[in-house]
Design a protein around this motif. Structure first.
Motif, PDB file in Angstrom:
ATOM      1  N   GLY A   1     -31.093  42.951  67.536  1.00  0.00           N
ATOM      2  CA  GLY A   1     -30.548  43.580  68.726  1.00  0.00           C
ATOM      3  C   GLY A   1     -31.619  44.422  69.400  1.00  0.00           C
ATOM      4  N   ILE A   2     -31.633  44.424  70.732  1.00  0.00           N
ATOM      5  CA  ILE A   2     -32.632  45.169  71.495  1.00  0.00           C
ATOM      6  C   ILE A   2     -31.929  46.024  72.541  1.00  0.00           C
ATOM      7  CG2 ILE A   2     -34.562  44.996  73.135  1.00  0.00           C
ATOM      8  CD1 ILE A   2     -35.363  42.387  71.739  1.00  0.00           C
ATOM      9  N   GLY A   3     -32.304  47.309  72.603  1.00  0.00           N
ATOM     10  CA  GLY A   3     -31.790  48.221  73.612  1.00  0.00           C
ATOM     11  C   GLY A   3     -32.925  48.881  74.367  1.00  0.00           C
ATOM     12  N   TYR A   4     -32.589  49.629  75.414  1.00  0.00           N
ATOM     13  CA  TYR A   4     -33.623  50.298  76.204  1.00  0.00           C
ATOM     14  C   TYR A   4     -33.021  51.488  76.930  1.00  0.00           C
ATOM     15  CZ  TYR A   4     -37.268  51.015  79.731  1.00  0.00           C
ATOM     16  OH  TYR A   4     -38.246  51.565  80.531  1.00  0.00           O
ATOM     17  N   GLY A   5     -33.646  52.649  76.736  1.00  0.00           N
ATOM     18  CA  GLY A   5     -33.173  53.828  77.441  1.00  0.00           C
ATOM     19  C   GLY A   5     -33.606  55.112  76.756  1.00  0.00           C
ATOM     20  N   ALA A   6     -33.038  56.218  77.211  1.00  0.00           N
ATOM     21  CA  ALA A   6     -33.375  57.533  76.676  1.00  0.00           C
ATOM     22  C   ALA A   6     -32.988  57.611  75.204  1.00  0.00           C
ATOM     23  CB  ALA A   6     -32.660  58.620  77.469  1.00  0.00           C
ATOM     24  N   THR A   7     -33.964  57.995  74.383  1.00  0.00           N
ATOM     25  CA  THR A   7     -33.781  57.998  72.934  1.00  0.00           C
ATOM     26  C   THR A   7     -34.436  59.234  72.338  1.00  0.00           C
ATOM     27  OG1 THR A   7     -33.806  55.567  72.881  1.00  0.00           O
ATOM     28  CG2 THR A   7     -34.194  56.713  70.798  1.00  0.00           C
ATOM     29  N   LEU A   8     -33.764  59.897  71.409  1.00  0.00           N
ATOM     30  CA  LEU A   8     -34.370  60.999  70.677  1.00  0.00           C
ATOM     31  C   LEU A   8     -35.154  60.419  69.501  1.00  0.00           C
ATOM     32  CD1 LEU A   8     -31.403  63.560  70.552  1.00  0.00           C
ATOM     33  CD2 LEU A   8     -33.224  63.364  72.276  1.00  0.00           C
ATOM     34  N   VAL A   9     -36.480  60.569  69.553  1.00  0.00           N
ATOM     35  CA  VAL A   9     -37.347  60.038  68.496  1.00  0.00           C
ATOM     36  C   VAL A   9     -37.841  61.214  67.654  1.00  0.00           C
ATOM     37  CG1 VAL A   9     -39.404  58.690  67.972  1.00  0.00           C
ATOM     38  CG2 VAL A   9     -38.047  58.140  70.013  1.00  0.00           C
ATOM     39  N   ILE A  10     -37.489  61.214  66.379  1.00  0.00           N
ATOM     40  CA  ILE A  10     -37.761  62.351  65.496  1.00  0.00           C
ATOM     41  C   ILE A  10     -38.924  62.018  64.555  1.00  0.00           C
ATOM     42  CG2 ILE A  10     -36.744  64.052  63.963  1.00  0.00           C
ATOM     43  CD1 ILE A  10     -35.293  63.717  66.686  1.00  0.00           C
ATOM     44  N   ASP A  11     -40.059  62.685  64.771  1.00  0.00           N
ATOM     45  CA  ASP A  11     -41.226  62.519  63.897  1.00  0.00           C
ATOM     46  C   ASP A  11     -41.657  61.064  63.740  1.00  0.00           C
ATOM     47  OD1 ASP A  11     -41.474  65.229  63.417  1.00  0.00           O
ATOM     48  OD2 ASP A  11     -40.272  65.189  61.588  1.00  0.00           O
ATOM     49  N   GLU A  12     -41.286  60.199  64.658  1.00  0.00           N
ATOM     50  CA  GLU A  12     -41.566  58.770  64.567  1.00  0.00           C
ATOM     51  C   GLU A  12     -41.068  58.182  63.245  1.00  0.00           C
ATOM     52  OE1 GLU A  12     -45.671  58.065  65.519  1.00  0.00           O
ATOM     53  OE2 GLU A  12     -45.333  58.468  67.633  1.00  0.00           O
ATOM     54  N   GLU A  13     -39.995  58.788  62.718  1.00  0.00           N
ATOM     55  CA  GLU A  13     -39.382  58.327  61.474  1.00  0.00           C
ATOM     56  C   GLU A  13     -37.886  58.074  61.610  1.00  0.00           C
ATOM     57  OE1 GLU A  13     -40.303  61.345  58.639  1.00  0.00           O
ATOM     58  OE2 GLU A  13     -42.384  60.694  58.382  1.00  0.00           O
ATOM     59  N   ASP A  14     -37.315  58.486  62.727  1.00  0.00           N
ATOM     60  CA  ASP A  14     -35.889  58.271  62.950  1.00  0.00           C
ATOM     61  C   ASP A  14     -35.630  58.346  64.443  1.00  0.00           C
ATOM     62  OD1 ASP A  14     -33.295  57.675  62.306  1.00  0.00           O
ATOM     63  OD2 ASP A  14     -32.968  59.444  61.052  1.00  0.00           O
ATOM     64  N   PHE A  15     -34.497  57.807  64.882  1.00  0.00           N
ATOM     65  CA  PHE A  15     -34.162  57.896  66.300  1.00  0.00           C
ATOM     66  C   PHE A  15     -32.669  57.842  66.503  1.00  0.00           C
ATOM     67  CE2 PHE A  15     -35.211  53.043  66.970  1.00  0.00           C
ATOM     68  CZ  PHE A  15     -34.356  52.713  65.955  1.00  0.00           C
ATOM     69  N   PHE A  16     -32.236  58.402  67.649  1.00  0.00           N
ATOM     70  CA  PHE A  16     -30.818  58.496  67.965  1.00  0.00           C
ATOM     71  C   PHE A  16     -30.636  58.256  69.460  1.00  0.00           C
ATOM     72  CE2 PHE A  16     -31.819  61.415  64.512  1.00  0.00           C
ATOM     73  CZ  PHE A  16     -30.915  61.037  63.534  1.00  0.00           C
ATOM     74  N   GLY A  17     -29.531  57.617  69.817  1.00  0.00           N
ATOM     75  CA  GLY A  17     -29.233  57.399  71.222  1.00  0.00           C
ATOM     76  C   GLY A  17     -28.200  56.316  71.405  1.00  0.00           C
ATOM     77  N   SER A  18     -27.603  56.296  72.568  1.00  0.00           N
ATOM     78  CA  SER A  18     -26.585  55.293  72.863  1.00  0.00           C
ATOM     79  C   SER A  18     -27.141  53.877  72.748  1.00  0.00           C
ATOM     80  CB  SER A  18     -26.026  55.530  74.272  1.00  0.00           C
ATOM     81  OG  SER A  18     -25.083  54.530  74.612  1.00  0.00           O
ATOM     82  N   GLU A  19     -28.360  53.673  73.266  1.00  0.00           N
ATOM     83  CA  GLU A  19     -28.946  52.330  73.195  1.00  0.00           C
ATOM     84  C   GLU A  19     -29.292  51.940  71.759  1.00  0.00           C
ATOM     85  OE1 GLU A  19     -29.739  49.874  75.814  1.00  0.00           O
ATOM     86  OE2 GLU A  19     -28.056  51.068  76.558  1.00  0.00           O
ATOM     87  N   VAL A  20     -29.623  52.931  70.931  1.00  0.00           N
ATOM     88  CA  VAL A  20     -29.839  52.653  69.508  1.00  0.00           C
ATOM     89  C   VAL A  20     -28.538  52.174  68.882  1.00  0.00           C
ATOM     90  CG1 VAL A  20     -30.446  53.640  67.262  1.00  0.00           C
ATOM     91  CG2 VAL A  20     -31.701  54.341  69.305  1.00  0.00           C
ATOM     92  N   ASN A  21     -27.448  52.872  69.179  1.00  0.00           N
ATOM     93  CA  ASN A  21     -26.150  52.512  68.605  1.00  0.00           C
ATOM     94  C   ASN A  21     -25.734  51.099  69.004  1.00  0.00           C
ATOM     95  OD1 ASN A  21     -26.050  55.089  67.535  1.00  0.00           O
ATOM     96  ND2 ASN A  21     -24.732  55.893  69.144  1.00  0.00           N
ATOM     97  N   ILE A  22     -25.903  50.772  70.281  1.00  0.00           N
ATOM     98  CA  ILE A  22     -25.481  49.443  70.740  1.00  0.00           C
ATOM     99  C   ILE A  22     -26.395  48.369  70.165  1.00  0.00           C
ATOM    100  CG2 ILE A  22     -25.035  47.995  72.750  1.00  0.00           C
ATOM    101  CD1 ILE A  22     -24.509  50.533  74.354  1.00  0.00           C
ATOM    102  N   ALA A  23     -27.699  48.637  70.122  1.00  0.00           N
ATOM    103  CA  ALA A  23     -28.630  47.663  69.552  1.00  0.00           C
ATOM    104  C   ALA A  23     -28.310  47.396  68.087  1.00  0.00           C
ATOM    105  CB  ALA A  23     -30.071  48.151  69.707  1.00  0.00           C
ATOM    106  N   CYS A  24     -27.920  48.444  67.349  1.00  0.00           N
ATOM    107  CA  CYS A  24     -27.518  48.267  65.955  1.00  0.00           C
ATOM    108  C   CYS A  24     -26.288  47.372  65.863  1.00  0.00           C
ATOM    109  CB  CYS A  24     -27.237  49.614  65.306  1.00  0.00           C
ATOM    110  SG  CYS A  24     -28.696  50.607  64.933  1.00  0.00           S
TER     111      CYS A  24
END
Length: 221
Positions: free
Chosen positions: A140-163
């Motif tokens: 799954g691929i998403g695109y948009g504003a994402t909270l990227v934490i230490d380049e080890e985790d991420f959170f966001g609506s597009e992350v959720n939908i891509a998952c």
């Protein structure tokens, strides 16, 4: 497309997780400061990125049939095959959990080209290993504003939908894109078919990658 890596974060500090927890605690304690804290969180972590979520296919069947160690070895082989396909397209592997791999890119085109390279790498592996070690995945691929934490985790609506797309909806060797990811692809480069799914009383549009269009002497072939 083999280009420079994904844009660096605003800060190279490795204390992002601690900052995130601290700000969220303040937000919970002082609800009237929610907008202020949200602005701080976005300033510290928010980036506009494409996200790729890869899920291996066949976990339950293979684990029952061959045991967990056999499947863990396959996960290791998946990581070795997929990693270069991510970095080779300018991406960054954010994390690997169980039989999933998560990565970010500057734009959806790089993410899609990486997905195609991942499946080519799997085909190459499958051509030389026994059938019980064949690797398949869904993406799954998403695109948009994402909270990227230490380049080890991420959170966001597009992350959720891509998952959701990569882990639940996509079939073997399928690539599904969110509406935002599809809209940001270059025109006349890819053929994708539209579809929808419903979750939590919401209907979400997405696109299934079908094929790429190649350019030759100014014409599509």
């Amino acid at each position: 497309m083999k280009k420079a890596s994904v844009s660096p974060p605003r800060s190279h500090s490795r204390s992002g997780r601690a900052l995130l927890r601290r700000l969220l605690a303040v937000r919970n304690q002082f609800p009237d400061r929610a907008d202020e804290i949200d602005d701080q969180l976005c300033d510290a972590f928010q980036r506009n990125v494409a996200v790729l979520v890869l899920d291996m296919v066949g976990f339950s069947r293979l684990t029952v049939g061959y045991g967990i160690i056999h499947y863990l070895a396959m996960i290791h082989q998946m990581e070795e095959a997929a990693g270069p396909a991510v970095t080779g397209n300018g991406g960054l592997v954010i994390k690997q959990e169980a039989d999933n791999l998560y990565a970010i890119f500057d734009d959806p085109e790089r993410a899609l080209e990486s997905a195609l390279d991942i499946f080519r790498a799997f085909d190459a592996v499958n051509s030389v290993v026994p059938p019980d070690r064949d690797i398949f995945g869904s993406i799954g691929i998403g695109y948009g504003a994402t909270l990227v934490i230490d380049e080890e985790d991420f959170f966001g609506s597009e992350v959720n939908i891509a998952c959701k797309l990569g882990e639940d909806l996509a079939g073997k060797s399928e690539i599904l894109l969110t509406q935002s990811a599809y809209a940001a692809l270059p025109p006349d480069r890819y053929i994708c078919s539209p579809a929808t799914f419903s979750i939590s009383e919401m209907t979400i549009d997405y696109y299934r990658y079908e094929r790429s269009l190649l350019r030759k002497t100014g014409a599509l072939i």
